[in-house]
Structures are given as C-alpha cells and as structure tokens.
Design a protein around this motif. Structure first.
Motif, PDB file in Angstrom:
ATOM      1  N   ARG A 359      -9.462 -15.399  -8.991  1.00  0.00           N
ATOM      2  CA  ARG A 359     -10.557 -14.422  -9.499  1.00  0.00           C
ATOM      3  C   ARG A 359     -10.523 -14.940 -11.339  1.00  0.00           C
ATOM      4  O   ARG A 359     -11.684 -14.704 -11.506  1.00  0.00           O
ATOM      5  N   GLU A 360      -9.455 -15.011 -11.801  1.00  0.00           N
ATOM      6  CA  GLU A 360     -10.143 -16.063 -12.441  1.00  0.00           C
ATOM      7  C   GLU A 360     -11.267 -16.642 -13.229  1.00  0.00           C
ATOM      8  O   GLU A 360     -11.568 -16.803 -13.815  1.00  0.00           O
ATOM      9  N   MET A 363     -14.250 -15.416 -12.898  1.00  0.00           N
ATOM     10  CA  MET A 363     -14.274 -14.562 -13.985  1.00  0.00           C
ATOM     11  C   MET A 363     -15.289 -15.652 -15.124  1.00  0.00           C
ATOM     12  O   MET A 363     -15.579 -16.058 -15.854  1.00  0.00           O
ATOM     13  N   LEU A 364     -14.370 -16.560 -15.175  1.00  0.00           N
ATOM     14  CA  LEU A 364     -14.567 -17.913 -16.528  1.00  0.00           C
ATOM     15  C   LEU A 364     -15.672 -18.458 -16.570  1.00  0.00           C
ATOM     16  O   LEU A 364     -16.379 -18.908 -17.113  1.00  0.00           O
ATOM     17  N   ILE A 365     -16.205 -19.160 -14.533  1.00  0.00           N
ATOM     18  CA  ILE A 365     -17.118 -19.502 -14.252  1.00  0.00           C
ATOM     19  C   ILE A 365     -18.550 -18.508 -15.212  1.00  0.00           C
ATOM     20  O   ILE A 365     -19.201 -18.667 -15.337  1.00  0.00           O
ATOM     21  N   SER A 366     -18.173 -17.233 -14.582  1.00  0.00           N
ATOM     22  CA  SER A 366     -19.128 -16.261 -15.338  1.00  0.00           C
ATOM     23  C   SER A 366     -19.516 -16.055 -16.147  1.00  0.00           C
ATOM     24  O   SER A 366     -20.129 -15.704 -16.056  1.00  0.00           O
ATOM     25  N   ILE A 367     -18.553 -15.670 -16.834  1.00  0.00           N
ATOM     26  CA  ILE A 367     -18.793 -15.757 -18.251  1.00  0.00           C
ATOM     27  C   ILE A 367     -19.508 -16.665 -19.308  1.00  0.00           C
ATOM     28  O   ILE A 367     -19.450 -16.982 -20.677  1.00  0.00           O
ATOM     29  N   GLY A 368     -19.302 -18.010 -18.735  1.00  0.00           N
ATOM     30  CA  GLY A 368     -20.092 -19.253 -19.192  1.00  0.00           C
ATOM     31  C   GLY A 368     -19.067 -20.682 -19.238  1.00  0.00           C
ATOM     32  O   GLY A 368     -19.798 -21.725 -19.887  1.00  0.00           O
ATOM     33  N   MET A 369     -17.632 -20.543 -18.609  1.00  0.00           N
ATOM     34  CA  MET A 369     -17.450 -21.429 -18.697  1.00  0.00           C
ATOM     35  C   MET A 369     -18.157 -22.784 -17.690  1.00  0.00           C
ATOM     36  O   MET A 369     -17.918 -22.321 -16.015  1.00  0.00           O
ATOM     37  N   LYS A 371     -18.582 -25.576 -14.181  1.00  0.00           N
ATOM     38  CA  LYS A 371     -16.983 -25.638 -14.070  1.00  0.00           C
ATOM     39  C   LYS A 371     -16.588 -27.451 -13.668  1.00  0.00           C
ATOM     40  O   LYS A 371     -15.526 -27.660 -13.891  1.00  0.00           O
ATOM     41  N   VAL A 464     -18.763 -17.748  -6.735  1.00  0.00           N
ATOM     42  CA  VAL A 464     -18.734 -17.117  -7.857  1.00  0.00           C
ATOM     43  C   VAL A 464     -17.865 -15.709  -7.194  1.00  0.00           C
ATOM     44  O   VAL A 464     -17.325 -15.086  -7.613  1.00  0.00           O
ATOM     45  N   ILE A 465     -19.022 -15.057  -6.650  1.00  0.00           N
ATOM     46  CA  ILE A 465     -18.865 -13.467  -6.366  1.00  0.00           C
ATOM     47  C   ILE A 465     -18.030 -13.504  -5.118  1.00  0.00           C
ATOM     48  O   ILE A 465     -17.076 -12.300  -5.966  1.00  0.00           O
ATOM     49  N   LEU A 468     -14.597 -13.226  -7.588  1.00  0.00           N
ATOM     50  CA  LEU A 468     -14.393 -12.029  -8.079  1.00  0.00           C
ATOM     51  C   LEU A 468     -14.164 -11.059  -7.302  1.00  0.00           C
ATOM     52  O   LEU A 468     -13.393  -9.962  -7.822  1.00  0.00           O
ATOM     53  N   ARG A 469     -14.061 -11.177  -5.781  1.00  0.00           N
ATOM     54  CA  ARG A 469     -13.840 -10.414  -5.278  1.00  0.00           C
ATOM     55  C   ARG A 469     -11.957 -10.375  -4.415  1.00  0.00           C
ATOM     56  O   ARG A 469     -12.023  -9.608  -4.059  1.00  0.00           O
TER      57      ARG A 469
ATOM     58  N   ILE B  80     -24.660 -21.266 -15.669  1.00  0.00           N
ATOM     59  CA  ILE B  80     -23.672 -20.823 -16.041  1.00  0.00           C
ATOM     60  C   ILE B  80     -23.757 -20.462 -17.474  1.00  0.00           C
ATOM     61  O   ILE B  80     -23.601 -20.243 -17.707  1.00  0.00           O
ATOM     62  N   ARG B  83     -25.800 -17.702 -18.663  1.00  0.00           N
ATOM     63  CA  ARG B  83     -24.905 -16.744 -18.535  1.00  0.00           C
ATOM     64  C   ARG B  83     -23.612 -16.287 -20.107  1.00  0.00           C
ATOM     65  O   ARG B  83     -24.080 -16.178 -20.666  1.00  0.00           O
ATOM     66  N   MET B  84     -23.893 -17.677 -20.360  1.00  0.00           N
ATOM     67  CA  MET B  84     -22.852 -18.001 -21.444  1.00  0.00           C
ATOM     68  C   MET B  84     -23.770 -17.705 -22.858  1.00  0.00           C
ATOM     69  O   MET B  84     -22.793 -16.670 -23.400  1.00  0.00           O
TER      70      MET B  84
END
Lengths: 470, 227
Positions: A359-360, A363-369, A371, A464-465, A468-469, B80, B83-84
């Motif tokens: 999940r972490e 989250m990191l990929i979804s907020i822009g980190m 891969k 990612v989806i 996150l689940r 990605i 989104r950032m």
C-alpha cells in the motif's frame, strides 16, 4: 532528503526483522568462511608437510619411474647436469635421491619401508631433517613417573594423551601440552630431565640410518640398535644389509613417519647396486609460487632429453591432491546448502517486506514517485541490509583465521588416531584471508543482486489501484 | 477557468465473467477554487471517477483534460510526473510515510520536485501552521492522532500547490471533532490558496460544507448541484 537517507530510515522501521536478516547473512558468511578457512588451511598444511618433508616442489625423474617407481628406473645424474640445472634463476640446489622399497626387520617384527638415499648436508638445508630429530619421547613409564611428580594439575590431566608421542621441538611440545610461558619454568626442566631422548644425525660417509619415529616404535628400535633390510637391487640384483640406527626423526605425515628409512645416498647406491645413479633429483627452488613453479618446469623441461622429465608436486602427490579435491567439493556442497538456506531466509524477508509495504508503494507512486526511484530506494535498503551482515561476518572471521593459523586446532585421543590412520597429521590450522574471502563475498553479493532484481521487478509490476486497496 | 474537464468518460472492468461499467458516460468540468463533493451509494463509481481524474487509472472511453493535458496521451511514467505536479491526494487511511516526521512527510513531494531546502522548509512551516500542527513537525505518524495524521496528509497534498486535491473519503476514519477541524482547515485553504478540492464521501458533515454536490448512481451523474 536523499534516497539513501530514506532507505536507511526504512531499514530501521522494523528493527527486529532487519537484525534477523542481517544476522542470517552474518552467520552464513561467518560459518562458510570459517569452514572454508579450516578446510583450505588443513589442505595447505598437509601439502606443505608432504612437499617440505618428502617430495619437494619439483623433481626430475625418469619418465618410467613416475609410472613405476622401482629402482630399475633410475638414471645417471652427472656433475655437468647438476651445474646446468643450478644455473637456472629459480633453482638454488639440486638434491640427489635414491628412493625405493625394502623389507625392514628387527627382532621378530618386519615392515615394508620407503628407503630414501639422501645427501645429509643438502637434504638438511632443504627439508631441515636435522630439526626433525626426536628430542623428547613420552614412553608410558615416563608419563607415569611425571604424573606422580609435582606437575600442575592441568598438565597432569593432559599427559596420558601424549603417551608414546615424540617431539622434535619445544614449541610443538608446548602447544600440545597447552603450556603457557609461566608454566615452562616448572615443567620444561622436568621434561628435559625425564623425557629427553638421546639422538644423532649421520654424516656424509656414515654407514648408519635415520628412521621414522613411528617405525622405530613399531620395530622396537632405539638409537644404536641394528636394522636389517632386504630388497631388490638394480636389474634384479639382491639387496641386503644391516645398519646401525644413527637417529630417529619425527615426520609430520604419519603415513611416511611409520615407514621411512633414510640412508646416505652413497649407502643407498651400494645397497641397490646403482653407482652414480639417482631415482630423482629434487630441485630446491627460490620462488615456490604456482606461476614460478610452472615457469621453472617449462624452462627445465626444454633442456632435458628423453626419458627424463620434470614433475611438479601435484603430479607426485596425485592421490593426496585428488583426495583433497574431493573433500573440497564436499565442503563446497555444504557451503552451498548453507547459502541456499540463507537465500530462502533473505527471500522470505523480501517477500514479507514487499507484501507489507504494498500500500505504501502504491501511495508513493500515486503521489508522484517514479517507479525507478522507488526501486532505487528499496534496492539500497536491501543492499545495506545484506552488506551489514556481509561486512560484519567477514570482519568477525578475520581474528579467528589469524589466531587459528598460528595456533592450529590439534586433535588428540581417538580423533588424532583416526587422522593418523588416514595418513594425515591431526592438526587443523586456518588459512589466512585470501581469494576465498572474495569468492564468499561474491556469492552473497550475487544472492543480494537476485533479491534486488526480484524487488525491482515487483515494483515495476505494481498496479497502483490494487496496491492502494491492499 | 476550468482546471479539469471530463468528457463522456466510461470505465468498464472485465475482471469477472460479467463486464462491470463503473463509470458510465460522465461529463463534468471543475473551475479553480471549487469545493466539491462526489456522493452516492457504495459501488456508484465515486472512487473510480477520482482514480480516473487523478490519472491512477485509464478510462475505457472518453477524455479527461487537466490543465491542458489529455491524460490518455500520457505514458505511465509521464502520468506519475503529471500527478506529482498537478494533483494532490488525500487518502482515507492517511497513508503517511511511517519512518518520516510530519515535516518530512509534508516536504516529501517538494523533495521529489527538487525544491531547494530553504524554500521547502519555509513552505513546510507555513503548512504546519495552517493545519494547526506547528509544534508537531518532528513527530512521527505513529505519535499523532488520526485527525492530526490526516491534517499532515492534507498539508502534504497541498505542498506544491497542485491544480486540485482529490480526497477519497478523507473523514471516514475520523471522529466528529477531528472531522470538523479538518473541514475547517480545508475550507480555509480552499479560500486562502484558491485550491480546488474534490471529495468522494458518504459523510453528511462533508456534504453540508461542500459548495457543489455531484451525485452518482450506477456510474452516471444523476445530479450536479451548486450552492
């Protein structure tokens, strides 16, 4: 915050798991290195014993003698040949030998022996045979007497283990009896008084013999006693003679110690009826590295005419080399199993970590980190964890290797006898850190690289989806 | 000016034997500074719609345009980066990075964007102050209450001033006091920073505060009210 800082923080988020994984790598590295050091040190010691007390690194022989070591396959070694060989840059001396077999007898006991005709002066310079003369011998009577004397309890307990043992040096005696410097003032004078063994060496023209310590015990021979030998001389002539025992030597290889008889080369020539001949010429070399030995062999071989040939120590000790290789392979299999178990442990940790942090990661990929950056952070974590175990494991073995190299493990009692029955000295020194350390390190690094690739692949395949689940 | 346009967007899942259409021809647009709630029963497609808007998922059909970017034209790695730079996320279960302090969590995206340290610190302090956690900057998530963690998550989402904030059930795990505090903070930030907030929620307290309520049923927009 830099990626390595984040990785370092992540490493300690589950301190116990990190410590367990690093500890598993540590113990794998530690035990594998100790095992290998032990094994290689023992082989090295055995080879050195055989080479330095018996075969030497290089020998010239008649090619027929290499296949069939009988006196008929000897050759003439002229002074010109010796001079030419000694002119080589890596050859210090050429030592003539006559080596064959005979039946030795004393009283009602007989024993098949190796007869070695040597030059007393040259041979001593090369193999230090004079230093191997027995100086102390612990007969059952002496052990009993000493046990009743005022010796420290610790030594009293050890003494029975050394019944019928002989020593050619104080150093070895001190190591075996576990004597400290502080004990020597008490015990050494007593040992000198009770267990000193009168012994002697032979000169170039001496008609006598030196015999191995174990052979002397078997044949009940002492210095000054007479040994009878019967054998087959050159071209089926009869060889028979009796010799006075000038001295008793203690050789480190039990299988040689129990059947060696040294004569002067002249006595051996007389015995076998081979005037001016030798069965081998031992080449005493200056540089005994593998490369130097190979180069010297090539150079000397080109100057020799058929049927003479140069043999290196591996060719002269084929059985021992094969035995060691087989043993080495079984050791490597053990180490392989050890690493396999550890690899599963590391992969277990990796799988658990990936699953726990799914999940972490999502989250990191979804907020822009990206891969690739996430993979880099996780790779650094794993490498740090592995290196922690690897480096501490390597460092922890170094003092052991140095200590047991100079203070080898010496077996006593049944174990010692078992070793001697197989013809090996019951001593196990460690090998000093060498290229085998690099190999072990490489194996662990490969294991880590595989784990890292596994993680990278998992990260690149994260949905990612779903993550996150999780 | 529209920050987000959703044109005839469909999302159909084929994971099971029967295809499921979670978003069924949705067309919406959002202007800067909106404070909107997407509501509807479970399975109505709220979270899927937010995932599509945030570029976490791709529509089966239709088009989503954010600040001039057509999301369908972006490659995964570009999404990605998109989104950032353009989207802030607030999750139901906070999803802070457990090994980092509140300040470090807030500064994380700025760090990804390579902000200089002094600028990053200034913005972090400003946001900690805005969410009422000026004295908790050095606390780890485990040392904060649920409400405080969600406030840190909001601050993290706002840090780089994205086009809009997507918040999926942000109050679902909070008590009423924490919910009110969080909503106060979000309203204030919406007002002060002109930040667009889009929530998916079941929470009537959030719905009461929202200035636009979009109701979904079976993946379709059944009402779109502005207050």
């Amino acid at each position: 915050m830099k990626d390595y800082q984040l990785a370092w923080k992540n490493l300690w988020r589950n301190r116990r798991r990190t410590m367990i994984t690093a500890a598993s790598v540590f113990f794998a590295v530690f035990f594998a290195l100790v095992m290998r050091s032990f094994q290689l040190g023992t082989y090295d010691h055995m080879f050195k014993n055989v080479i330095e007390s018996y075969t030497g690194y290089l020998q010239i022989q008649d090619s027929a003698f290499a296949d069939e070591p009988v006196i008929d396959n000897c050759f003439v070694l002229s002074d010109q040949q010796v001079s030419a060989l000694e002119a080589d840059k890596n050859i210090d001396k050429v030592i003539p030998r006559i080596e064959s077999f005979a039946l030795a007898a004393s009283g009602n006991r007989t024993q098949g022996v190796i007869v070695m005709g040597i030059d007393p002066v040259l041979e001593n310079e090369v193999s230090g045979i004079k230093d191997r003369l027995v100086k102390y011998r612990f007969t059952p009577e002496i052990v009993k007497e000493m046990s009743e004397d005022s010796v420290p309890d610790k030594i009293k307990k050890l003494l029975p283990l050394f019944e019928n043992e002989s020593y050619s040096s104080v150093g070895r005696l001190m190591a075996d009896l576990d004597l400290k410097e502080s004990d020597t003032a008490v015990i050494l004078p007593l040992i000198r008084k009770k267990a000193s063994f009168p012994n002697g060496y032979f000169g170039e023209t001496s008609p006598g013999v030196l015999i191995g310590d174990k052979l002397s015990v078997y044949l009940h021979l002492n210095v000054g006693d007479t040994l009878v030998m019967v054998g087959q001389g050159y071209h089926a002539s009869s060889a028979a003679a009796k010799y006075v025992v000038d001295g008793i030597v203690k050789l480190p290889t039990p299988d040689i110690d129990n059947k060696i008889v040294y004569l002067t080369v002249n006595s051996a020539r007389l015995f076998y009826d081979t005037p001016g001949m030798v069965t081998s010429a031992v080449l005493d070399i200056k540089d005994n590295s593998e490369e130097a030995i190979a180069e010297t062999k090539t150079r000397i071989s080109s100057t020799l005419s058929s049927p003479l040939k140069v043999l290196v120590w591996q060719e002269m000790n084929e059985i021992l080399v094969n035995q060691m290789e087989a043993d080495s392979k079984s050791g490597l299999i053990m180490i392989g199993i050890l690493y396999l178990v550890i690899a599963f442990g590391v992969f277990g940790t990796v799988l658990m970590m990936m699953s726990e942090r799914k999940r972490e990661f999502g989250m990191l990929i979804s907020i822009g980190m990206q891969k690739r950056r996430l993979a880099k952070v996780v790779s650094i974590e794993l490498i740090l964890m592995g290196l922690l175990g690897l480096i501490t494991g390597v460092i922890a073995t170094i003092p052991f290797a140095f200590y047991f190299n100079t203070h080898p493990i010496r077996f006593t009692g049944q174990m010692a006898r078992m070793y001697e029955d197989y013809g090996f000295e019951p001593v196990m020194p460690f090998m000093l850190p060498d290229t085998y350390y690099l190999w072990q390190t490489l194996v662990v690094l490969i294991m880590l690289v595989i784990a890292v690739f596994f993680c990278i692949r998992k990260i690149y395949r994260i949905n990612v989806i779903n993550a996150l689940r999780a | 000016m529209n920050v987000l346009e959703i044109n005839e967007v469909y999302k159909t899942y084929h994971d099971t034997e029967v295809a499921v259409t979670a978003v069924n021809g949705v067309t919406l647009s959002f202007e800067r500074g909106e404070f909107a709630a997407v509501v509807g029963p479970s399975g109505s497609g709220k979270t899927t719609l937010l995932n599509l808007i945030g570029g976490l998922d791709q529509p089966t059909d239709g088009e989503i345009i954010v600040a001039g970017h057509r999301l369908s034209e972006l490659r995964p790695s570009e999404l990605i980066d998109f989104r950032m730079e353009h989207v802030g996320f607030v999750f139901q279960s906070y999803n802070l990075i457990p090994v980092l302090t509140a300040s470090e969590n807030i500064g994380f995206i700025m760090n990804l964007q390579h902000w200089p340290a002094d600028k990053r610190k200034k913005r972090t302090d400003e946001l900690l102050h805005s969410v009422g956690l000026a004295d908790r900057g050095n606390s780890r998530p485990s040392q904060l209450s649920g409400g405080q963690q969600q406030r840190v998550a909001v601050a993290r989402a706002l840090a780089t001033r994205p086009e809009f904030i997507l918040a999926d059930e942000p109050t679902a795990n909070l008590d009423s006091k924490s919910t009110d505090t969080l909503l106060d903070i979000m309203e204030k930030l919406n007002r002060d920073e002109e930040m667009t907030f889009i929530f998916s929620t079941h929470d009537s307290r959030v719905v009461r505060r929202a200035r636009r309520i979009i109701t979904l049923e079976d993946g379709r927009v059944v009402s779109d009210e502005r207050r």
